[in-house]
Design a protein around this motif. Structure first.
Motif, PDB file in Angstrom:
ATOM      1  N   ALA A 158     -32.643 -20.517 -25.093  1.00  0.00           N
ATOM      2  CA  ALA A 158     -31.268 -20.228 -25.515  1.00  0.00           C
ATOM      3  C   ALA A 158     -30.552 -19.418 -24.440  1.00  0.00           C
ATOM      4  O   ALA A 158     -31.117 -18.465 -23.895  1.00  0.00           O
ATOM      5  CB  ALA A 158     -31.277 -19.449 -26.827  1.00  0.00           C
ATOM      6  N   GLU A 159     -29.324 -19.798 -24.145  1.00  0.00           N
ATOM      7  CA  GLU A 159     -28.498 -19.005 -23.244  1.00  0.00           C
ATOM      8  C   GLU A 159     -27.771 -17.923 -24.025  1.00  0.00           C
ATOM      9  O   GLU A 159     -27.530 -16.844 -23.507  1.00  0.00           O
ATOM     10  CB  GLU A 159     -27.517 -19.904 -22.505  1.00  0.00           C
ATOM     11  N   GLU A 160     -27.422 -18.233 -25.266  1.00  0.00           N
ATOM     12  CA  GLU A 160     -26.786 -17.263 -26.147  1.00  0.00           C
ATOM     13  C   GLU A 160     -27.133 -17.647 -27.576  1.00  0.00           C
ATOM     14  O   GLU A 160     -27.073 -18.816 -27.935  1.00  0.00           O
ATOM     15  CB  GLU A 160     -25.270 -17.275 -25.948  1.00  0.00           C
ATOM     16  N   ALA A 161     -27.516 -16.650 -28.374  1.00  0.00           N
ATOM     17  CA  ALA A 161     -27.888 -16.937 -29.758  1.00  0.00           C
ATOM     18  C   ALA A 161     -27.642 -15.708 -30.616  1.00  0.00           C
ATOM     19  O   ALA A 161     -27.842 -14.579 -30.171  1.00  0.00           O
ATOM     20  CB  ALA A 161     -29.366 -17.327 -29.847  1.00  0.00           C
ATOM     21  N   GLU A 162     -27.211 -15.957 -31.841  1.00  0.00           N
ATOM     22  CA  GLU A 162     -27.058 -14.864 -32.798  1.00  0.00           C
ATOM     23  C   GLU A 162     -28.430 -14.578 -33.403  1.00  0.00           C
ATOM     24  O   GLU A 162     -29.165 -15.491 -33.763  1.00  0.00           O
ATOM     25  CB  GLU A 162     -26.070 -15.229 -33.902  1.00  0.00           C
ATOM     26  N   ILE A 163     -28.759 -13.296 -33.474  1.00  0.00           N
ATOM     27  CA  ILE A 163     -30.036 -12.863 -34.032  1.00  0.00           C
ATOM     28  C   ILE A 163     -29.728 -12.105 -35.322  1.00  0.00           C
ATOM     29  O   ILE A 163     -28.907 -11.198 -35.336  1.00  0.00           O
ATOM     30  CB  ILE A 163     -30.801 -11.937 -33.058  1.00  0.00           C
ATOM     31  N   THR A 164     -30.376 -12.498 -36.407  1.00  0.00           N
ATOM     32  CA  THR A 164     -30.160 -11.837 -37.689  1.00  0.00           C
ATOM     33  C   THR A 164     -31.272 -10.830 -37.938  1.00  0.00           C
ATOM     34  O   THR A 164     -32.255 -10.771 -37.194  1.00  0.00           O
ATOM     35  CB  THR A 164     -30.121 -12.867 -38.834  1.00  0.00           C
ATOM     36  N   ASN A 165     -31.136 -10.057 -39.015  1.00  0.00           N
ATOM     37  CA  ASN A 165     -32.161  -9.087 -39.375  1.00  0.00           C
ATOM     38  C   ASN A 165     -33.517  -9.778 -39.496  1.00  0.00           C
ATOM     39  O   ASN A 165     -33.637 -10.833 -40.126  1.00  0.00           O
ATOM     40  CB  ASN A 165     -31.805  -8.401 -40.697  1.00  0.00           C
ATOM     41  N   GLN A 166     -34.522  -9.218 -38.878  1.00  0.00           N
ATOM     42  CA  GLN A 166     -35.885  -9.727 -38.802  1.00  0.00           C
ATOM     43  C   GLN A 166     -35.985 -11.031 -38.010  1.00  0.00           C
ATOM     44  O   GLN A 166     -36.997 -11.721 -38.076  1.00  0.00           O
ATOM     45  CB  GLN A 166     -36.511  -9.853 -40.193  1.00  0.00           C
ATOM     46  N   GLY A 167     -34.941 -11.340 -37.246  1.00  0.00           N
ATOM     47  CA  GLY A 167     -34.975 -12.497 -36.352  1.00  0.00           C
ATOM     48  C   GLY A 167     -35.820 -12.178 -35.134  1.00  0.00           C
ATOM     49  O   GLY A 167     -35.843 -11.052 -34.640  1.00  0.00           O
ATOM     50  N   GLU A 168     -36.530 -13.188 -34.643  1.00  0.00           N
ATOM     51  CA  GLU A 168     -37.436 -13.002 -33.513  1.00  0.00           C
ATOM     52  C   GLU A 168     -36.936 -13.767 -32.300  1.00  0.00           C
ATOM     53  O   GLU A 168     -36.302 -14.815 -32.424  1.00  0.00           O
ATOM     54  CB  GLU A 168     -38.835 -13.503 -33.876  1.00  0.00           C
ATOM     55  N   PHE A 169     -37.246 -13.236 -31.106  1.00  0.00           N
ATOM     56  CA  PHE A 169     -36.953 -13.921 -29.853  1.00  0.00           C
ATOM     57  C   PHE A 169     -38.016 -13.525 -28.838  1.00  0.00           C
ATOM     58  O   PHE A 169     -38.693 -12.503 -28.986  1.00  0.00           O
ATOM     59  CB  PHE A 169     -35.539 -13.625 -29.348  1.00  0.00           C
ATOM     60  N   THR A 170     -38.182 -14.369 -27.821  1.00  0.00           N
ATOM     61  CA  THR A 170     -39.247 -14.157 -26.843  1.00  0.00           C
ATOM     62  C   THR A 170     -38.683 -14.084 -25.435  1.00  0.00           C
ATOM     63  O   THR A 170     -37.878 -14.928 -25.027  1.00  0.00           O
ATOM     64  CB  THR A 170     -40.292 -15.292 -26.938  1.00  0.00           C
ATOM     65  N   LEU A 171     -39.130 -13.056 -24.704  1.00  0.00           N
ATOM     66  CA  LEU A 171     -38.837 -12.886 -23.281  1.00  0.00           C
ATOM     67  C   LEU A 171     -40.193 -12.897 -22.583  1.00  0.00           C
ATOM     68  O   LEU A 171     -41.035 -12.044 -22.876  1.00  0.00           O
ATOM     69  CB  LEU A 171     -38.137 -11.548 -23.015  1.00  0.00           C
ATOM     70  N   GLY A 172     -40.428 -13.846 -21.684  1.00  0.00           N
ATOM     71  CA  GLY A 172     -41.744 -13.945 -21.039  1.00  0.00           C
ATOM     72  C   GLY A 172     -42.809 -14.183 -22.090  1.00  0.00           C
ATOM     73  O   GLY A 172     -42.716 -15.099 -22.898  1.00  0.00           O
ATOM     74  N   SER A 173     -43.818 -13.303 -22.138  1.00  0.00           N
ATOM     75  CA  SER A 173     -44.860 -13.432 -23.165  1.00  0.00           C
ATOM     76  C   SER A 173     -44.724 -12.333 -24.216  1.00  0.00           C
ATOM     77  O   SER A 173     -45.665 -12.047 -24.944  1.00  0.00           O
ATOM     78  CB  SER A 173     -46.249 -13.387 -22.515  1.00  0.00           C
TER      79      SER A 173
END
Length: 186
Positions: A158-173
């Motif tokens: 994703a280049e841009e994404a809305e993150i909600t409460n308890q939403g997860e995202f990954t940078l590297g590992s």
């Protein structure tokens, strides 16, 4: 002239007069501390041949910027302060810093491996300036900053994404979870 750090893509205004009679000057990026070579554009036979050779990593004899190199950053809109009835934080749920919780204390924070980041992620797969997180009028938006390994939300780059409460995202590992407490967004 405008020069760009090949490591983190920060742009700088560089006065061509600083070359004097030199063909090359060595500079150090104030954002990520990467050292690189800048060639005098007046000494190149043509722009077409110089573009590929313009920047090369130089490990020593780096010219100190002494405040002369100023980062050129696109004008980011000023954000409203964080809501007083909510608290925002990022919890590391996978990776070498699992269990760490980072409080978010301002509406725009930068995440990356670099020592100047608001949240420093100790992961060799994370870029020095990897992503930016903004709290915008009730929404939390994650923005990739051109990271080599990308920013991943829901298993997709994703280049841009809305993150909600308890939403997860990954940078590297490293996987992080946004936690919002209090207020209507929790």
């Amino acid at each position: 002239m405008i020069i760009t750090c090949p490591e983190c893509s920060t742009k700088y205004r560089y006065d061509e007069a600083r070359f004097g009679g030199a063909d090359v000057k060595l500079v150090k990026c104030t954002s990520c501390e990467h050292s690189f070579e800048v060639r005098n554009p007046l000494d190149e036979p043509s722009n077409a041949t110089s573009i590929g050779k313009m920047f090369q990593e130089v490990p020593e004899k780096v010219e100190a910027p002494d405040g002369e190199l100023k980062a050129e950053s696109p004008e980011l809109p000023e954000l409203a302060p964080l809501p007083t009835d909510q608290r925002f934080s990022l919890a590391v749920i996978a990776g070498s810093q699992a269990g760490t919780v980072f409080p978010i204390t301002k509406p725009r924070i930068y995440l990356g491996r670099g020592s100047t980041m608001d949240i420093q992620i100790k992961d060799s797969e994370v870029s020095r300036r990897h992503a930016m997180l903004e709290v915008r009028e009730g929404a939390v938006v994650l923005v990739d900053m051109g990271a080599t390994n990308g920013t991943w939300v829901g298993g997709e780059r994703a280049e841009e994404a809305e993150i909600t409460n308890q939403g997860e995202f990954t940078l590297g590992s490293t996987t992080l979870m946004l936690i919002i407490t209090g207020g209507a967004g929790a």
